[in-house]
Motif scaffolding. Structure first.
Motif, PDB file in Angstrom:
ATOM      1  N   PRO A 551      16.467 -10.781  70.735  1.00 47.02           N
ATOM      2  CA  PRO A 551      17.057 -11.801  69.866  1.00 47.02           C
ATOM      3  C   PRO A 551      18.573 -11.662  69.772  1.00 47.02           C
ATOM      4  O   PRO A 551      19.136 -10.600  70.054  1.00 47.02           O
ATOM      5  CB  PRO A 551      16.382 -11.548  68.517  1.00 47.02           C
ATOM      6  N   PRO A 552      19.265 -12.735  69.340  1.00 47.03           N
ATOM      7  CA  PRO A 552      20.727 -12.730  69.354  1.00 47.03           C
ATOM      8  C   PRO A 552      21.356 -11.748  68.384  1.00 47.03           C
ATOM      9  O   PRO A 552      22.522 -11.375  68.553  1.00 47.03           O
ATOM     10  CB  PRO A 552      21.079 -14.176  68.970  1.00 47.03           C
ATOM     11  N   HIS A 553      20.608 -11.309  67.368  1.00 49.76           N
ATOM     12  CA  HIS A 553      21.186 -10.384  66.392  1.00 49.76           C
ATOM     13  C   HIS A 553      20.969  -8.930  66.782  1.00 49.76           C
ATOM     14  O   HIS A 553      21.362  -8.036  66.039  1.00 49.76           O
ATOM     15  CB  HIS A 553      20.559 -10.632  65.021  1.00 49.76           C
ATOM     16  N   ALA A 554      20.338  -8.689  67.934  1.00 52.24           N
ATOM     17  CA  ALA A 554      20.029  -7.313  68.326  1.00 52.24           C
ATOM     18  C   ALA A 554      21.309  -6.488  68.446  1.00 52.24           C
ATOM     19  O   ALA A 554      22.316  -6.943  68.982  1.00 52.24           O
ATOM     20  CB  ALA A 554      19.279  -7.312  69.654  1.00 52.24           C
ATOM     21  N   ASP A 555      21.266  -5.267  67.936  1.00 51.67           N
ATOM     22  CA  ASP A 555      22.407  -4.379  68.063  1.00 51.67           C
ATOM     23  C   ASP A 555      22.118  -3.348  69.144  1.00 51.67           C
ATOM     24  O   ASP A 555      21.045  -3.318  69.755  1.00 51.67           O
ATOM     25  CB  ASP A 555      22.743  -3.703  66.722  1.00 51.67           C
ATOM     26  N   TRP A 556      23.091  -2.465  69.373  1.00 48.88           N
ATOM     27  CA  TRP A 556      22.957  -1.496  70.460  1.00 48.88           C
ATOM     28  C   TRP A 556      21.736  -0.599  70.280  1.00 48.88           C
ATOM     29  O   TRP A 556      21.044  -0.270  71.236  1.00 48.88           O
ATOM     30  CB  TRP A 556      24.215  -0.646  70.560  1.00 48.88           C
ATOM     31  N   ASP A 557      21.457  -0.191  69.035  1.00 45.30           N
ATOM     32  CA  ASP A 557      20.323   0.714  68.803  1.00 45.30           C
ATOM     33  C   ASP A 557      19.008   0.059  69.199  1.00 45.30           C
ATOM     34  O   ASP A 557      18.119   0.699  69.780  1.00 45.30           O
ATOM     35  CB  ASP A 557      20.281   1.143  67.330  1.00 45.30           C
ATOM     36  N   GLN A 558      18.842  -1.244  68.879  1.00 45.96           N
ATOM     37  CA  GLN A 558      17.611  -1.933  69.236  1.00 45.96           C
ATOM     38  C   GLN A 558      17.495  -2.110  70.748  1.00 45.96           C
ATOM     39  O   GLN A 558      16.408  -1.994  71.317  1.00 45.96           O
ATOM     40  CB  GLN A 558      17.566  -3.294  68.533  1.00 45.96           C
ATOM     41  N   ILE A 559      18.610  -2.390  71.394  1.00 44.61           N
ATOM     42  CA  ILE A 559      18.584  -2.537  72.848  1.00 44.61           C
ATOM     43  C   ILE A 559      18.191  -1.213  73.496  1.00 44.61           C
ATOM     44  O   ILE A 559      17.342  -1.165  74.403  1.00 44.61           O
ATOM     45  CB  ILE A 559      19.956  -3.007  73.363  1.00 44.61           C
ATOM     46  N   LYS A 560      18.772  -0.127  73.013  1.00 45.91           N
ATOM     47  CA  LYS A 560      18.458   1.184  73.589  1.00 45.91           C
ATOM     48  C   LYS A 560      17.003   1.571  73.325  1.00 45.91           C
ATOM     49  O   LYS A 560      16.342   2.166  74.176  1.00 45.91           O
ATOM     50  CB  LYS A 560      19.412   2.237  73.026  1.00 45.91           C
ATOM     51  N   ALA A 561      16.494   1.213  72.127  1.00 42.05           N
ATOM     52  CA  ALA A 561      15.097   1.536  71.814  1.00 42.05           C
ATOM     53  C   ALA A 561      14.145   0.800  72.752  1.00 42.05           C
ATOM     54  O   ALA A 561      13.171   1.371  73.251  1.00 42.05           O
ATOM     55  CB  ALA A 561      14.793   1.182  70.358  1.00 42.05           C
ATOM     56  N   ALA A 562      14.441  -0.491  72.993  1.00 45.47           N
ATOM     57  CA  ALA A 562      13.594  -1.250  73.907  1.00 45.47           C
ATOM     58  C   ALA A 562      13.659  -0.670  75.309  1.00 45.47           C
ATOM     59  O   ALA A 562      12.631  -0.508  75.987  1.00 45.47           O
ATOM     60  CB  ALA A 562      14.034  -2.714  73.922  1.00 45.47           C
ATOM     61  N   ALA A 563      14.869  -0.337  75.755  1.00 47.35           N
ATOM     62  CA  ALA A 563      15.018   0.232  77.093  1.00 47.35           C
ATOM     63  C   ALA A 563      14.285   1.561  77.211  1.00 47.35           C
ATOM     64  O   ALA A 563      13.594   1.831  78.191  1.00 47.35           O
ATOM     65  CB  ALA A 563      16.497   0.417  77.415  1.00 47.35           C
ATOM     66  N   SER A 564      14.416   2.383  76.189  1.00 51.19           N
ATOM     67  CA  SER A 564      13.786   3.707  76.222  1.00 51.19           C
ATOM     68  C   SER A 564      12.276   3.598  76.313  1.00 51.19           C
ATOM     69  O   SER A 564      11.629   4.321  77.079  1.00 51.19           O
ATOM     70  CB  SER A 564      14.191   4.495  74.975  1.00 51.19           C
TER      71      SER A 564
END
Length: 594
Positions: A551-564
């Protein structure tokens, strides 16, 4: 004349053209009457009662008229429910005509006996009635039709099988008899003058005005555009209002919410004033902070005002007429800095969308599939998206313009309405092309069977084009990504994995056209082929499940969590995941650097 004959006659008097239905012995009387009436109104046979209800919803959404569906007692009536709830939650007028066991068997635990009045009490809460004697008609039918239309909701008429076979007797001029009349009155509610003045004071005081519109603003396009010009505002759209304003206007920021755009998110984050027109968008976290902005709402339904935000002024009235009365009270903004920022952010967003569509994937990037359609869309296309990750790409990559119409299951967000919506739309507008964008989960759930319905009726449509685009990634992708982002969990294959089905081959077996696309360079060719076809066409796009609908409000922590979570769960897809995340990261980089 029997009761069943009269029901169809009264529907004709209401100018009902189609009844989307599936037969059963609970409506045998009605089916016999249809034969005597030479199939007027037209009985449109779906493959399943839920699909009949969805087709009635699609017909109503894209025609502006009341949709009508019918089903037998017991299981047939139960099957209608999901489609009817979709109509209720999206404020769409639909009337359900449902059979019931004979009156003499009621209360006897008879075959297919279900307490339909109790079952339909919620979904048809505005009006649900059981017809027990002929004299109840026409009042019951008239109230069902009138209530559905004026309150934009679901109503139900339950007719026991033996009542359908009785001779019709009109209500008498007598005690405890209820006469009736046809027609839905036209009226335009407007707010009080003092409320309009209060709203103008709030909007005139703002320096950074944001607008949010929904489906209730669809008939007020010119007034919304004028308000945006005077207020120097940007306009975000709830998904049900995606077609309410063209995306080609530079200040239209696109969709808002989990499936929305970054400029919509940033506009709400930074505004000091909010004007909401014809929308009950539910996700308050995407609206300004509660102590951040002064706010005004316009809605035709007094029941829906004040729900989503601490509005300072609530205007109850028709969107177009209310804005026409409000516009003379608005003062043009002199400083164009805020508007320029919105337009710059929006222009950059479309550049980001183009770059995201160009990111390589294995085998095809789903964003490329939908982005390629954008430039090819006929100006009068009717588009339906199914629930799931397909809705993300519909929301973000398609630019509405001209007479285009689009919709999805906005509030219920149920799987499976994409294909039946478009079939309903084709009966409403047989001269316009229809396009359904669906995931493979939704296609396996509902869409495959409804291809049979399309095959049965497409020769009747003056424009036979009905394109079904299947995003075939063998994954229930939206839930998979929600698990990754919210729970930090890798894909759970037993629940999420789907079999690979030859969708295009099945279409060809049904006498339709179809093609499978497994290379990005073939995407545009397939769209062009489908949009030029002389019959319904299925495109089986083999897409990559690793492209993240973050989603457009995603921050770096959420992106990294999804990637991990992805990398932990499936190490051999690291390169693909890296490519998908690269596309998302571009949104955060100044100047579009990659």
């Amino acid at each position: 004349m029997k009761v069943s004959d009269y029901v169809l006659e009264r529907l004709r008097d209401w100018e009902v053209e189609y009844v989307f239905a599936y037969p059963g012995d609970g409506i045998n009387g009605l089916l016999a009457a249809w034969g005597r009436a030479e199939d007027r109104p037209r009985f449109v046979q779906a493959r399943h009662e839920e699909m009949a209800a969805f087709e009635a919803v699609g017909y109503a959404k894209f025609s502006g008229r009341t949709g009508v569906c019918a089903a037998t007692s017991g299981p047939g009536a139960i099957h209608l429910l999901n489609g009817l709830y979709d109509a209720k939650l999206d404020h769409v007028p639909v009337v359900a005509i449902v059979g019931q066991t004979d009156r003499s068997a009621m209360g006897g635990s008879y075959q297919q006996e279900v307490d339909l009045a109790a079952l339909y009490k919620d979904v048809a809460s505005e009006f649900c009635e059981v017809v027990t004697v002929p004299a109840q008609l026409p009042n019951v039918l008239d109230r069902a039709m009138r209530t559905a239309a004026t309150r934009r909701t679901v109503t139900a008429v339950i007719i026991p099988a033996d009542v359908q076979e009785l001779d019709y007797e009109p209500p008498a001029h007598a005690f405890k008899q209820v006469p009736s009349s046809l027609g839905t009155p036209r009226y335009t509610p407007v707010p009080a003058e003092e409320d309009l003045e209060r709203a103008a004071e709030v909007l005139n005081a703002g320096e950074r005005v944001a607008m949010l519109i929904g489906q209730g603003a669809r008939s007020a396009r010119a007034e919304v555009e004028r308000a945006a010009e005077l207020l120097g505002a940007g306009v975000a759209k709830a998904l049900l209002g995606k077609d309410a304003l063209p995306d080609t206007l530079p200040y239209v920021t696109g969709s808002i919410g989990l499936l929305g755009t970054r400029p919509s998110y940033e506009m709400m984050r930074d505004c000091d004033t909010l004007l909401v027109v014809g929308s009950s968008f539910p996700y308050t976290q995407f609206l300004p902070g509660f102590d951040q902005a002064r706010a005004v709402q316009i809605d035709v339904d007094p029941f829906m005002v004040g729900l989503r935000y601490p509005f300072e002024v609530n205007l109850v009235g028709d969107a177009g007429e209310t804005l026409r009365r409000l516009l003379p009270l608005l003062e043009p903004k002199k400083d164009g800095t805020w508007r320029k920022t919105i337009e710059d952010n929006t222009a950059r967003w479309w550049e980001v969308m183009e770059r995201r569509a160009e990111v390589s994937a294995d085998p095809v990037n789903p964003e490329h599939v939908v982005h390629a359609l954008d430039a090819l869309l006929p100006e009068n296309a009717i588009i339906a998206a199914d629930s799931g990750s397909a809705a993300n790409w519909y929301a973000r990559h398609l630019r509405m313009r001209g007479a285009m119409r689009g919709s999805l299951s906005g509030t219920l967000a149920t799987m499976g309405p994409g294909v039946p919506y478009v079939i309903g739309a084709k009966f409403a507008h047989p001269d316009r092309p229809g396009i359904a964008i669906v995931g493979d989960g939704a296609m396996q759930m509902n869409g495959l069977a409804e291809l049979i319905t399309a095959a049965k009726y497409h020769r009747e449509w003056s424009d036979p084009r009905l394109v079904v685009a299947v995003l075939n990634n063998q994954d229930l992708n939206q839930v998979t990504w929600e698990m990754r982002a919210m729970q930090g969990s890798p894909q759970f294959e037993p629940s999420q994995g789907l079999p690979d089905v030859p969708y295009a081959d099945i279409a060809q077996l049904l006498g339709l056209h179809g093609v499978r696309v497994e290379r990005p360079e073939h995407v545009e060719t397939a769209w062009r082929q489908a949009l030029a076809a002389d019959r319904p066409f299925v495109i089986d796009f083999r897409t990559d499940p690793a492209v993240p609908p973050i989603p457009p409000h995603a921050d770096w922590d959420q992106i990294k969590a999804a990637a991990s979570s992805v990398l932990k769960g499936d190490s051999d897809r690291k390169s693909v995941v890296r490519q998908g995340l690269k596309a998302k990261i571009q949104e955060f980089l100044p100047g579009g650097r990659s």
